[in-house]
Design a protein around this motif. Sequence first.
Motif, PDB file in Angstrom:
ATOM      1  N   MET A  39       0.748  -1.281   0.040  1.00 39.52           N
ATOM      2  CA  MET A  39      -0.216   0.186   0.024  1.00 39.52           C
ATOM      3  C   MET A  39       1.288   1.181   0.245  1.00 39.52           C
ATOM      4  SD  MET A  39      -3.200  -0.917   3.081  1.00 39.52           S
ATOM      5  CE  MET A  39      -4.166  -2.233   2.626  1.00 39.52           C
ATOM      6  N   GLY A  40       1.032   2.369  -0.721  1.00 38.96           N
ATOM      7  CA  GLY A  40       1.631   3.356  -1.013  1.00 38.96           C
ATOM      8  C   GLY A  40       1.113   4.127   0.558  1.00 38.96           C
ATOM      9  N   LEU A  41       1.295   5.054   0.858  1.00 33.49           N
ATOM     10  CA  LEU A  41       0.835   6.067   2.159  1.00 33.49           C
ATOM     11  C   LEU A  41      -0.211   6.565   2.333  1.00 33.49           C
ATOM     12  CD1 LEU A  41       4.615   7.987   2.629  1.00 33.49           C
ATOM     13  CD2 LEU A  41       4.075   5.917   3.970  1.00 33.49           C
TER      14      LEU A  41
ATOM     15  N   GLU B 185      -2.377   5.783   0.369  1.00 32.62           N
ATOM     16  CA  GLU B 185      -3.601   4.448   0.659  1.00 32.62           C
ATOM     17  C   GLU B 185      -3.492   4.367   1.951  1.00 32.62           C
ATOM     18  OE1 GLU B 185      -3.583   1.568  -3.458  1.00 32.62           O
ATOM     19  OE2 GLU B 185      -1.871   1.748  -2.618  1.00 32.62           O
ATOM     20  N   ILE B 186      -3.141   4.177   2.435  1.00 30.53           N
ATOM     21  CA  ILE B 186      -2.991   3.616   4.289  1.00 30.53           C
ATOM     22  C   ILE B 186      -4.145   4.791   5.097  1.00 30.53           C
ATOM     23  CG2 ILE B 186      -1.712   3.895   6.767  1.00 30.53           C
ATOM     24  CD1 ILE B 186       0.640   3.386   4.716  1.00 30.53           C
ATOM     25  N   LEU B 187      -4.128   5.823   3.594  1.00 35.64           N
ATOM     26  CA  LEU B 187      -5.345   6.742   4.940  1.00 35.64           C
ATOM     27  C   LEU B 187      -6.717   6.469   4.116  1.00 35.64           C
ATOM     28  CD1 LEU B 187      -2.699  10.539   5.022  1.00 35.64           C
ATOM     29  CD2 LEU B 187      -3.662   8.746   6.810  1.00 35.64           C
ATOM     30  N   SER B 188      -6.582   6.279   3.552  1.00 29.66           N
ATOM     31  CA  SER B 188      -8.436   5.909   2.635  1.00 29.66           C
ATOM     32  C   SER B 188      -8.224   4.629   1.765  1.00 29.66           C
ATOM     33  CB  SER B 188      -8.375   6.765   1.476  1.00 29.66           C
ATOM     34  OG  SER B 188      -7.060   6.482   0.461  1.00 29.66           O
ATOM     35  N   SER B 189      -7.658   3.537   1.897  1.00 32.13           N
ATOM     36  CA  SER B 189      -7.907   2.308   1.315  1.00 32.13           C
ATOM     37  C   SER B 189      -8.374   1.879   2.446  1.00 32.13           C
ATOM     38  CB  SER B 189      -6.749   1.339   0.758  1.00 32.13           C
ATOM     39  OG  SER B 189      -6.885  -0.030   0.014  1.00 32.13           O
ATOM     40  N   GLU B 190      -9.559   0.677   1.573  1.00 29.70           N
ATOM     41  CA  GLU B 190     -11.077  -0.236   2.452  1.00 29.70           C
ATOM     42  C   GLU B 190     -10.218  -1.218   2.801  1.00 29.70           C
ATOM     43  OE1 GLU B 190     -14.438  -1.209   0.127  1.00 29.70           O
ATOM     44  OE2 GLU B 190     -14.838   0.336   0.391  1.00 29.70           O
ATOM     45  N   GLY B 191      -9.102  -1.615   2.914  1.00 33.11           N
ATOM     46  CA  GLY B 191      -8.300  -3.076   3.040  1.00 33.11           C
ATOM     47  C   GLY B 191      -7.126  -2.560   4.121  1.00 33.11           C
ATOM     48  N   SER B 192      -7.014  -0.922   4.292  1.00 34.32           N
ATOM     49  CA  SER B 192      -5.703  -0.515   5.224  1.00 34.32           C
ATOM     50  C   SER B 192      -6.318  -0.886   6.608  1.00 34.32           C
ATOM     51  CB  SER B 192      -5.926   1.373   5.099  1.00 34.32           C
ATOM     52  OG  SER B 192      -5.082   1.591   6.434  1.00 34.32           O
ATOM     53  N   PRO B 193      -5.095  -1.451   7.537  1.00 30.85           N
ATOM     54  CA  PRO B 193      -5.758  -1.811   8.910  1.00 30.85           C
ATOM     55  C   PRO B 193      -5.895  -1.180   9.844  1.00 30.85           C
ATOM     56  CG  PRO B 193      -3.200  -2.652   7.673  1.00 30.85           C
ATOM     57  CD  PRO B 193      -4.403  -1.891   6.585  1.00 30.85           C
ATOM     58  N   LEU B 194      -5.294   0.528   9.067  1.00 34.69           N
ATOM     59  CA  LEU B 194      -5.993   1.563  10.345  1.00 34.69           C
ATOM     60  C   LEU B 194      -7.866   1.837  10.164  1.00 34.69           C
ATOM     61  CD1 LEU B 194      -5.260   4.221  11.782  1.00 34.69           C
ATOM     62  CD2 LEU B 194      -4.931   5.699   9.073  1.00 34.69           C
ATOM     63  N   LEU B 195      -7.949   1.734   8.589  1.00 33.43           N
ATOM     64  CA  LEU B 195      -9.146   1.831   8.927  1.00 33.43           C
ATOM     65  C   LEU B 195     -10.454   0.520   9.255  1.00 33.43           C
ATOM     66  CD1 LEU B 195      -8.488   4.030   6.567  1.00 33.43           C
ATOM     67  CD2 LEU B 195     -10.667   3.560   4.779  1.00 33.43           C
TER      68      LEU B 195
ATOM     69  N   CYS C  89       3.487  -3.023   9.651  1.00 25.74           N
ATOM     70  CA  CYS C  89       4.343  -4.219   8.453  1.00 25.74           C
ATOM     71  C   CYS C  89       4.144  -3.189   7.409  1.00 25.74           C
ATOM     72  CB  CYS C  89       3.791  -5.338   8.621  1.00 25.74           C
ATOM     73  SG  CYS C  89       4.172  -6.355   9.821  1.00 25.74           S
ATOM     74  N   VAL C  90       2.576  -3.133   7.538  1.00 25.35           N
ATOM     75  CA  VAL C  90       2.489  -1.963   6.520  1.00 25.35           C
ATOM     76  C   VAL C  90       3.000  -0.763   6.067  1.00 25.35           C
ATOM     77  CG1 VAL C  90       1.021  -1.392   4.263  1.00 25.35           C
ATOM     78  CG2 VAL C  90      -0.143  -3.133   5.752  1.00 25.35           C
ATOM     79  N   LEU C  91       3.603  -0.143   6.516  1.00 23.74           N
ATOM     80  CA  LEU C  91       3.796   1.062   6.459  1.00 23.74           C
ATOM     81  C   LEU C  91       5.243   1.097   6.847  1.00 23.74           C
ATOM     82  CD1 LEU C  91       3.642   4.430   7.401  1.00 23.74           C
ATOM     83  CD2 LEU C  91       4.388   4.074   9.837  1.00 23.74           C
ATOM     84  N   ARG C  92       5.852   0.212   7.072  1.00 27.55           N
ATOM     85  CA  ARG C  92       7.795   0.001   6.815  1.00 27.55           C
ATOM     86  C   ARG C  92       7.649  -0.345   5.253  1.00 27.55           C
ATOM     87  NH1 ARG C  92      10.617  -4.721   6.143  1.00 27.55           N
ATOM     88  NH2 ARG C  92      13.087  -4.716   7.332  1.00 27.55           N
ATOM     89  N   GLY C  93       6.640  -1.147   4.719  1.00 25.35           N
ATOM     90  CA  GLY C  93       6.834  -1.523   2.931  1.00 25.35           C
ATOM     91  C   GLY C  93       6.861  -0.725   2.634  1.00 25.35           C
ATOM     92  N   ALA C  94       5.724   0.821   3.174  1.00 28.81           N
ATOM     93  CA  ALA C  94       5.913   1.998   1.663  1.00 28.81           C
ATOM     94  C   ALA C  94       6.888   2.910   2.120  1.00 28.81           C
ATOM     95  CB  ALA C  94       4.494   3.078   3.005  1.00 28.81           C
ATOM     96  N   LEU C  95       7.740   2.596   3.523  1.00 23.94           N
ATOM     97  CA  LEU C  95       8.484   3.918   4.127  1.00 23.94           C
ATOM     98  C   LEU C  95       9.776   3.181   3.280  1.00 23.94           C
ATOM     99  CD1 LEU C  95       7.893   4.987   8.061  1.00 23.94           C
ATOM    100  CD2 LEU C  95       8.062   6.709   5.986  1.00 23.94           C
ATOM    101  N   ARG C  96      10.171   2.465   2.807  1.00 25.26           N
ATOM    102  CA  ARG C  96      11.114   1.588   2.604  1.00 25.26           C
ATOM    103  C   ARG C  96      10.912   1.595   0.807  1.00 25.26           C
ATOM    104  NH1 ARG C  96      11.342  -4.482   3.563  1.00 25.26           N
ATOM    105  NH2 ARG C  96       9.489  -4.641   2.012  1.00 25.26           N
ATOM    106  N   ARG C  97       9.970   1.533   0.500  1.00 30.79           N
ATOM    107  CA  ARG C  97       9.703   2.461  -0.724  1.00 30.79           C
ATOM    108  C   ARG C  97      10.165   3.803  -0.726  1.00 30.79           C
ATOM    109  NH1 ARG C  97       5.393  -1.318  -0.339  1.00 30.79           N
ATOM    110  NH2 ARG C  97       4.502   0.135  -0.356  1.00 30.79           N
ATOM    111  N   PHE C  98       9.843   3.944  -0.479  1.00 31.21           N
ATOM    112  CA  PHE C  98       9.769   5.833   0.194  1.00 31.21           C
ATOM    113  C   PHE C  98      10.977   5.903  -0.220  1.00 31.21           C
ATOM    114  CE2 PHE C  98      11.192   9.397   2.650  1.00 31.21           C
ATOM    115  CZ  PHE C  98      10.333  10.535   1.095  1.00 31.21           C
ATOM    116  N   ALA C  99      12.029   5.593   0.699  1.00 34.58           N
ATOM    117  CA  ALA C  99      13.585   5.467   0.803  1.00 34.58           C
ATOM    118  C   ALA C  99      14.077   4.974  -0.089  1.00 34.58           C
ATOM    119  CB  ALA C  99      13.506   4.734   1.781  1.00 34.58           C
TER     120      ALA C  99
ATOM    121  N   ARG D 271      -7.541 -10.863   4.954  1.00 36.73           N
ATOM    122  CA  ARG D 271      -6.318 -10.422   5.863  1.00 36.73           C
ATOM    123  C   ARG D 271      -5.397  -9.252   4.133  1.00 36.73           C
ATOM    124  NH1 ARG D 271      -3.630 -14.632   9.147  1.00 36.73           N
ATOM    125  NH2 ARG D 271      -5.078 -16.123   7.992  1.00 36.73           N
ATOM    126  N   GLY D 272      -6.185  -9.306   3.813  1.00 34.58           N
ATOM    127  CA  GLY D 272      -5.832  -9.455   2.598  1.00 34.58           C
ATOM    128  C   GLY D 272      -4.028  -9.478   2.133  1.00 34.58           C
ATOM    129  N   LEU D 273      -3.056 -11.168   1.907  1.00 33.37           N
ATOM    130  CA  LEU D 273      -2.343 -11.392   1.847  1.00 33.37           C
ATOM    131  C   LEU D 273      -3.009 -12.736   1.029  1.00 33.37           C
ATOM    132  CD1 LEU D 273      -1.633 -12.418   5.695  1.00 33.37           C
ATOM    133  CD2 LEU D 273      -0.821 -10.584   4.928  1.00 33.37           C
TER     134      LEU D 273
END
Length: 523
Positions: A75-77, A79-89, A114-124, A415-417
């Motif tokens: 998930m992109g950063l 998408e974490i804020l808006s996607s229906e499958g986001s764990p945050l939502l 875990c999702v946030l770690r993947g998004a931040l790693r792709r950003f870096a 679980r989106g896996l």
Amino acid sequence: MSQAPEALHSRFDVHDRKQFEIKLEYQPTGADETRYLVEAYLFLPSSLNIDSETYPRADFYADIHNYVRFKTPVMGLSEILSSEGSPLLKLEAWQRTGLAPESDVVYQAKLLSCVLRGALRRFATTVETRCEAKTGEAARADLELVVRSAGECVPKVLERFRAWLRATGESRMQEKTRASLRLVDEYVSLLVEQFFRRAVADMDALPRTGPWLPLRKGLMEAVLREESYRKEHRLRSVLSPTGDNEEYMQRLGFLKKFCMNVLFLSSRRRQRRQGWEEVLFAIAAGVAMAFATSVALWAQVRFTQVSLNFFLVAVVGYMMKDRIKEGLRRMFSRFAATHLYDRTTDLVDPVTARAIGICEERVDYGAAVKVPAGVSALRQHDDFLTVSQGELSEAVIRYQKRIVLDARLLPRSERGLTGVTDILRLNVGRFLRDMDEPEFALEYVDLEDFSVGHIRGAKRYPVDLVFRFTVLEAGSRKESAQLVRLVLDRNGIQRMQNFPQPVAAPEAAGTVPLQPAALRAGA
């Protein structure tokens, strides 16, 4: 239209001076079972003294560290804020209904990290790649957009997660659940600090003026905010410019394992080969006993039981029985080593406790290894390698791994896996034991005054690894191969070289070459 994911994605890297790492991502695209076969051929110089006696199977498996887990949902950063499958939502929805079990709440909180770690790693990684590319203004503008987006989205993710965390503090949760959520909060804070600091370091070559200054400043302000946040909550995971930061590294490692354990598959090992070997050995004993009994019955009919002839025949019959039994055991043992896998492991979903697949492994040495022509052809990049095959002795080890995944049991919807990540690390420490000193002093004569001096000579050993990947899915077969060379000395891995895959016709009908991932050379 989005491109369908590859069924098998591979990446090679040097983990540290003593460990080589291969990361495989299995992405079943069909509806039934998908089979993956991974073969690794290790070509070792004979001077390293590696064979089945000096490096037995048990030692080889002891040097392999295997980590199998579900693939982290991508998930992109934003998408974490808006996607229906986001764990945050999902966490925010459960807060409104209050119907979720506490175990599910902790699971989704860990999955969010875990999702946030993947998004931040792709950003870096994106920042590092764009900064190294030295491209034009269009790429610079794109990089500016990426950094600005991350600087805006990440604080919003943290703000909403911590607002949810404060709201849950008023509910009647168990203390263990509260402690788990606090650890997840500390981990996401460290993730933001780690990857934002890395991005700023990679931007060091960019201009110090224009839009880059406020972008750097914004990322570092986020880093300082997270550091202050952990200090306010009396957390000791704060970097010290003068200390050894032992506790910081310890907490970071623990939090990573604690949060990512929701993705790791547990394993149940079975001894299938041992069971079949016992059956084969029992057959060997039965054949030997049948021979001895036949000899005894014949001697009983031919000679008197109290005679010397009967005694001698019985003794010879027992001797032959013993040799027949041992000979058949060795023959059956070689048969088992050729056709059966050494280890079988059930891959178990830690949440449902259901086996979603199996993993089988085996290793062969020397004469038992038949190197395919395609594997040998990959190594013919220069005259040394071309003539050394068959001319100079080298030890060959073949490691095979067969993965069978049942796509129907993957927790796609709930679980989106959708895939499985297999991380394999090989410790090369045993290869270093018989190496020469890594450096020599070579005599050097100056051409002007003919004075004699010394220059440095490095003694290093190339170890070739050829990987073959085969995917069997829905009646189709896809194959690929890749050559990787590790350059070693007594201190460990000095560098990794990768060679381009040659363009060649498929070996068999219905075979389509599977393009491997781009390789990244380690330090």
